[in-house]
Design a protein around this motif. Structure first.
Motif, PDB file in Angstrom:
ATOM      1  N   VAL A  21       0.850  -1.201   0.000  1.00 34.55           N
ATOM      2  CA  VAL A  21       0.000   0.000   0.000  1.00 34.55           C
ATOM      3  C   VAL A  21       0.879   1.242   0.000  1.00 34.55           C
ATOM      4  CG1 VAL A  21      -1.652   1.340   1.361  1.00 34.55           C
ATOM      5  CG2 VAL A  21      -1.953  -1.130   1.103  1.00 34.55           C
ATOM      6  N   ARG A  22       1.889   1.244   0.827  1.00 34.55           N
ATOM      7  CA  ARG A  22       2.807   2.382   0.917  1.00 34.55           C
ATOM      8  C   ARG A  22       3.475   2.655  -0.426  1.00 34.55           C
ATOM      9  NH1 ARG A  22       8.211   2.586   1.843  1.00 34.55           N
ATOM     10  NH2 ARG A  22       8.991   4.475   2.787  1.00 34.55           N
ATOM     11  N   ASN A  23       3.857   1.605  -1.130  1.00 31.64           N
ATOM     12  CA  ASN A  23       4.536   1.770  -2.413  1.00 31.64           C
ATOM     13  C   ASN A  23       3.585   2.221  -3.522  1.00 31.64           C
ATOM     14  OD1 ASN A  23       7.025   1.069  -1.369  1.00 31.64           O
ATOM     15  ND2 ASN A  23       6.740  -1.096  -1.772  1.00 31.64           N
ATOM     16  N   ARG A  24       2.298   1.903  -3.421  1.00 28.00           N
ATOM     17  CA  ARG A  24       1.316   2.298  -4.446  1.00 28.00           C
ATOM     18  C   ARG A  24       0.924   3.763  -4.355  1.00 28.00           C
ATOM     19  NH1 ARG A  24      -0.807  -2.907  -3.694  1.00 28.00           N
ATOM     20  NH2 ARG A  24      -2.217  -2.181  -2.082  1.00 28.00           N
ATOM     21  N   TYR A  25       1.046   4.349  -3.179  1.00 29.28           N
ATOM     22  CA  TYR A  25       0.581   5.721  -2.968  1.00 29.28           C
ATOM     23  C   TYR A  25       1.724   6.615  -2.515  1.00 29.28           C
ATOM     24  CZ  TYR A  25      -3.955   3.495  -3.192  1.00 29.28           C
ATOM     25  OH  TYR A  25      -5.045   2.777  -3.597  1.00 29.28           O
ATOM     26  N   ARG A  29       4.291   7.930   1.355  1.00 31.13           N
ATOM     27  CA  ARG A  29       5.749   8.004   1.548  1.00 31.13           C
ATOM     28  C   ARG A  29       6.255   9.437   1.673  1.00 31.13           C
ATOM     29  NH1 ARG A  29       5.597   5.127  -3.054  1.00 31.13           N
ATOM     30  NH2 ARG A  29       6.880   6.607  -4.158  1.00 31.13           N
ATOM     31  N   LYS A  30       5.752  10.330   0.818  1.00 26.10           N
ATOM     32  CA  LYS A  30       6.362  11.648   0.679  1.00 26.10           C
ATOM     33  C   LYS A  30       5.488  12.804   1.162  1.00 26.10           C
ATOM     34  CE  LYS A  30       8.610  10.108  -3.565  1.00 26.10           C
ATOM     35  NZ  LYS A  30       8.739  10.342  -5.007  1.00 26.10           N
ATOM     36  N   TYR A  51       0.127  14.934  -1.033  1.00 23.67           N
ATOM     37  CA  TYR A  51       1.303  15.065  -1.895  1.00 23.67           C
ATOM     38  C   TYR A  51       0.833  15.236  -3.331  1.00 23.67           C
ATOM     39  CZ  TYR A  51       5.753  13.870  -4.144  1.00 23.67           C
ATOM     40  OH  TYR A  51       6.896  13.885  -4.912  1.00 23.67           O
ATOM     41  N   GLU A  52       1.272  16.292  -3.981  1.00 24.83           N
ATOM     42  CA  GLU A  52       0.980  16.571  -5.388  1.00 24.83           C
ATOM     43  C   GLU A  52      -0.501  16.421  -5.716  1.00 24.83           C
ATOM     44  OE1 GLU A  52       3.626  14.211  -7.792  1.00 24.83           O
ATOM     45  OE2 GLU A  52       5.287  15.597  -7.430  1.00 24.83           O
ATOM     46  N   GLY A  53      -1.352  17.047  -4.905  1.00 25.34           N
ATOM     47  CA  GLY A  53      -2.779  17.048  -5.163  1.00 25.34           C
ATOM     48  C   GLY A  53      -3.536  15.807  -4.718  1.00 25.34           C
ATOM     49  N   GLU A  54      -2.835  14.818  -4.227  1.00 23.66           N
ATOM     50  CA  GLU A  54      -3.476  13.604  -3.739  1.00 23.66           C
ATOM     51  C   GLU A  54      -3.534  13.671  -2.215  1.00 23.66           C
ATOM     52  OE1 GLU A  54      -3.007   8.923  -4.582  1.00 23.66           O
ATOM     53  OE2 GLU A  54      -1.166   9.917  -3.925  1.00 23.66           O
ATOM     54  N   LYS A  55      -4.718  13.457  -1.641  1.00 22.31           N
ATOM     55  CA  LYS A  55      -4.865  13.490  -0.193  1.00 22.31           C
ATOM     56  C   LYS A  55      -5.471  12.162   0.258  1.00 22.31           C
ATOM     57  CE  LYS A  55      -6.165  16.438   3.634  1.00 22.31           C
ATOM     58  NZ  LYS A  55      -6.620  17.787   3.994  1.00 22.31           N
ATOM     59  N   LEU A  56      -4.795  11.528   1.201  1.00 18.26           N
ATOM     60  CA  LEU A  56      -5.246  10.252   1.744  1.00 18.26           C
ATOM     61  C   LEU A  56      -5.538  10.416   3.222  1.00 18.26           C
ATOM     62  CD1 LEU A  56      -2.549   7.902   0.182  1.00 18.26           C
ATOM     63  CD2 LEU A  56      -4.849   8.322  -0.655  1.00 18.26           C
ATOM     64  N   TYR A  57      -6.554   9.728   3.674  1.00 22.43           N
ATOM     65  CA  TYR A  57      -6.886   9.695   5.094  1.00 22.43           C
ATOM     66  C   TYR A  57      -6.535   8.314   5.621  1.00 22.43           C
ATOM     67  CZ  TYR A  57      -9.306  14.019   4.156  1.00 22.43           C
ATOM     68  OH  TYR A  57      -9.588  15.302   3.797  1.00 22.43           O
ATOM     69  N   VAL A  58      -5.804   8.277   6.720  1.00 21.42           N
ATOM     70  CA  VAL A  58      -5.314   7.029   7.283  1.00 21.42           C
ATOM     71  C   VAL A  58      -5.863   6.867   8.695  1.00 21.42           C
ATOM     72  CG1 VAL A  58      -3.249   5.695   7.867  1.00 21.42           C
ATOM     73  CG2 VAL A  58      -3.202   7.279   5.923  1.00 21.42           C
TER      74      VAL A  58
END
Length: 64
Positions: A21-25, A29-30, A51-58
């Motif tokens: 999952v970390r490597n796909r998004y 990572r950054k 990061y670069e317009g992508e926002k993830l909620y964890v």
């Protein structure tokens, strides 16, 4: 000894899945981390990564 081997195997699988999952998004990572205190508790860690317009909620269950 068998249960120790099984526990290790489960942990290894879980780590590999988490790394996948970390490597796909790249945001994971950054990205810039923002703590989501309103959703966090003694049993849940909540934060967002952007990061670069992508926002993830964890949301992570940190209970035993």
């Amino acid at each position: 000894m068998s249960s120790l081997i099984e526990a290790t195997s489960v942990a290894e699988v879980r780590d590999k899945e988490a790394n996948g999952v970390r490597n796909r998004y790249p945001a994971i990572r950054k990205g810039k981390t923002e703590n989501l205190e309103q959703y966090s508790s003694d049993t849940v860690a909540a934060f967002s990564k952007e990061y670069e317009g992508e926002k993830l909620y964890v949301f992570i269950n940190v209970s035993e």
